[in-house]
Design a protein around this motif. Sequence first.
Motif, short mmCIF file in Angstrom:
data_model
loop_
_atom_site.label_atom_id
_atom_site.label_comp_id
_atom_site.label_asym_id
_atom_site.label_seq_id
_atom_site.Cartn_x
_atom_site.Cartn_y
_atom_site.Cartn_z
N GLY A 179 41.91 49.06 44.78
CA GLY A 179 43.02 48.41 45.68
C GLY A 179 42.12 47.37 46.55
O GLY A 179 42.38 47.44 47.91
N ALA A 180 41.24 46.75 46.42
CA ALA A 180 40.08 46.06 47.02
C ALA A 180 40.78 45.06 47.81
O ALA A 180 40.67 44.52 48.98
N LEU A 181 41.92 44.42 46.99
CA LEU A 181 42.54 43.16 47.48
C LEU A 181 44.12 43.38 47.53
O LEU A 181 44.58 44.35 46.91
N LEU A 182 44.62 42.49 48.26
CA LEU A 182 46.14 42.39 48.27
C LEU A 182 46.88 42.20 47.16
O LEU A 182 46.39 40.88 46.68
N PRO B 152 38.43 40.58 28.23
CA PRO B 152 38.57 42.00 28.91
C PRO B 152 38.63 41.78 30.37
O PRO B 152 37.73 41.11 31.00
N ARG B 153 39.41 42.72 31.14
CA ARG B 153 39.48 42.87 32.66
C ARG B 153 39.58 44.35 33.13
O ARG B 153 39.93 44.58 34.28
N TYR B 154 39.47 45.18 32.16
CA TYR B 154 39.67 46.71 32.32
C TYR B 154 38.55 47.00 33.63
O TYR B 154 37.53 46.50 33.52
N ALA B 155 39.02 48.02 34.19
CA ALA B 155 37.97 48.66 35.05
C ALA B 155 36.65 49.11 34.52
O ALA B 155 36.87 50.16 33.75
N GLY B 156 35.56 48.55 34.82
CA GLY B 156 34.48 49.05 34.14
C GLY B 156 33.83 47.94 33.25
O GLY B 156 32.64 47.88 32.97
N ILE C 291 39.68 45.63 40.80
CA ILE C 291 40.61 45.51 41.91
C ILE C 291 41.82 46.41 41.95
O ILE C 291 41.90 46.97 42.89
N ALA C 292 42.32 46.48 40.77
CA ALA C 292 43.60 47.11 40.69
C ALA C 292 43.09 48.79 40.69
O ALA C 292 43.99 49.64 41.28
N ARG C 293 42.23 49.01 40.40
CA ARG C 293 41.78 50.47 40.16
C ARG C 293 41.44 51.01 41.92
O ARG C 293 41.47 52.04 42.43
#
Length: 384
Positions: free
Chosen positions: A75-78, A339-343, A71-73
Amino acid sequence: MGERQLRGMTWGHRRAIDPLIATLPAFQRRHPDIAVTWDSRPLHGFEFTPVEELAQRYDFIILDHPFCGDIARTGALLPLDELVTPSLEQAFVGPSLATYRYENRIWALPVDAACQVAVARPDLLAKLDRPAPASWPDMLQVGEAARRQGQKLAIGLRGVHSLMTFFTACANLGRPCATDPTQPLIDRDTAKQAIDAIKALLAFCPPEALDWNSIELHDAMVAREDLVFCPAVYCYATYAEADIARPLRFSNLPGLIDSNPRGSTIGGTGFGISAHVKDRDAAFAYARYLTESATQKAFAAHHGQPARIDSWEDPAIAARFGGCYPDTRATMEACWIRPRYAGYLAFQAAGGTLVEQHLRGEVGFDALFERLSALHRSSAKPRA
């Protein structure tokens, strides 16, 4: 119908969809110009469907926190930082809110709290004249007693649930898996100790344990007459309600070495708002409503699993769910955040399959350890 239309997606279980539907009338009395509708999908979709994809079609998404990196990568959510007042910051049980804080932004608000805890059929446990075990060694003794009576222990280890149980075991041992893909996932000795503990449990379980997810595990324990106790499953407190044919009872995670319930891999769900939402003010009004104390208590009245501490401490809610919340609070407060990292979600899917294959005897431990470690190193995505 209100003039301002908003649509959300959750997952298909009465714990998830029922409280959202049941609390809509009170919101719409307060905001008669806003109409909210909810769709639902199976658990597997909740665990793996990309939030970026859902955010193209829905204004709201009930999501799992490991999506935060993606999501952070994308920007899908506010970001929802402005909704978290100082009092709301302290309102949620355990690390529920922390799970949605990633790269200094809050990507969702907790509306449901859960982690891996123990669950029993109290009637079957009573026949063994034993309390719910508080440690893994105690549990194996219960397993021996159950076996003598033609009964079994239980666990749900299909796919991702194998990996979550492995994560919990490592964290309970005091040596949790890395949450940063640039660091080694886990040391070999800890991994072996955790896997051996799961295998010791499996020796007392039916073969179907490797086919069950968390919902199927609860359903099996209610339906069957031979499943006495499960040490680690994502809690569905609704299975302790009085309308269940054979209500289950929940307790703290048994520690692998002693009775310390630390390290359970936290679950639960959060409420996210699509970056494509057309009516931001209406969406924020609904987000505020869902996290209010009264709304969360109303969730509990309709099979939901609230995330606020005041719901967990409410005596009437405790009674409705067979003492689940006070009886698992120590586990919830000592949870570990995966973990929550992109990927990461690609690692979670492939890693769960690998652990399950090992437990089925299809992959040796050396191959499991090397492949999990390599997957962890290679799964991170660069920022878009």
